[in-house]
Design a protein around this motif. Sequence first.
Motif: not given
Lengths: 312, 174
Positions: A1-4, B46-49, B51-57, B86-91
Amino acid sequence: MPHFFSNKRLILLMVSIIVLVAFIGFSMRERDSITWPEKFFRDTTGVVQSVFSQPAHWTAGFFGNVADVVHVYEENQLLKSRMEEFASMSAELESVKQENETLKEMIGSEESLSNYTTRSALVIHRTPDGWTEMIGINKGTQNGVEKDMAVVTPEGLIGKVDTASEFTSTVQLLSDSNRTNRVSAMVATENDPVYAFIEGWDEEREGLMLRKIESDAQIEEGQQVMTSGLGGIFPQGLAIGEISSLEPDEYGLTYNALVEPAADYYNLEQVNVIERTSETLDENMEQPEDEEEEEEEPVEIGEDDLEEGGSP
Amino acid sequence: MIRFALPFVIFLLFLMEGTWFQIFVPPSPERDIVLVPRLVLVAVVLTSIYRGAGSGVLIGAGFGLLYDIVYTDLIGIYMFSMGFTAYLSSFTYMAVRTSYWWQFLIIIGAIFILEWLTYGLHYVIGYTDMLFEEFFILRLLPSWVLNGTVALLLLYPFQRFFQRLRELEDLQQR
């Protein structure tokens, strides 16, 4: 979970917003052609889209046929009643055509603004978000399609080629609400034809807007609107639609009309790209441009003189 | 080869948006609401969930750019909106990865963010003069219903797909 929005990310966000503004600014200006990476991506995607769209059109067409079968009887009755009308119309058309030929021979003109050649193309995509009304077709500059050519279906004009790459092109439909979407049109009246512009789509009343009609023109509802051929690349006489309502514009100097389109902009499968064969008007148009350029130069010199005169 | 599997699947969804959906559900003058398929967005979220924010973005911005180039004349709008969404939804929590409800909720939120961003950008540059209320009723609500349903259908296949992808990648590393 990133630090926004930590510091580093905030900077990244800023940079991406700047990039966004730069890209939008780059693509919003009037471009004569698109850049080669765009052409490359469009063509590559276009090849796959052609493969995708053909079977889909067949399947959709099949279900359409099944639905049609239900209405065959009623349609048959209607068409039979139209048939007699058609016979007299076609006889009239033949005689008018012959008369036209002889008249043309008499005045010795071979070319006319209404001559054109057509190229048929398959619709391979349509912009999914409804913000712009564009379709993609599978013919490009390799097949002779160029920017601003008219695109028609058998019912009438649907739009013009917006951008052309090597093997695909995008077509801006008449229903697109972009301000630059403008077609020179004319209304067939009993006397001289009336010239005006088709300027986009009226969202509320659902029709094309025909604007800048001269106030002394004799226009009525139900009259046919077609392309005038004065715009440069469009041929003359492609059907656009018919006038459904008429009102004065906000200043009262000209009239605005609402045009019900002749063609269906929604279920598109095959379209024809039209190239005007006659170049008569273009030659006439080039001459005044040259004159203008010549005239401009002395004006610039005059400005320089003024500046020099003003500086000391 | 396995690294191309995910972009390939999303590319197929991308083509469906523009070609198949438009042929089978053509826009019609009788219908006021605008149905916009967002299959790529569902896959990107779903990718950013998983596989993480990096690949999602990366995937989001990449397919956003492709969307801009192929479907519209304006470059940048979808590239920015998709990447941002994609960045905002990377939970990337385990609780989210195992729960369809969380994923569904995140997708609903992502649809709102994307639709609102693209509407706002088009409004700012003057391509539309639609009011927010109209946008909400004619575009956002239909988009939620349509793409929410699509998301429910895609959640399970994508979960299996990402599991399989992870297994294959582990195998390759050994």
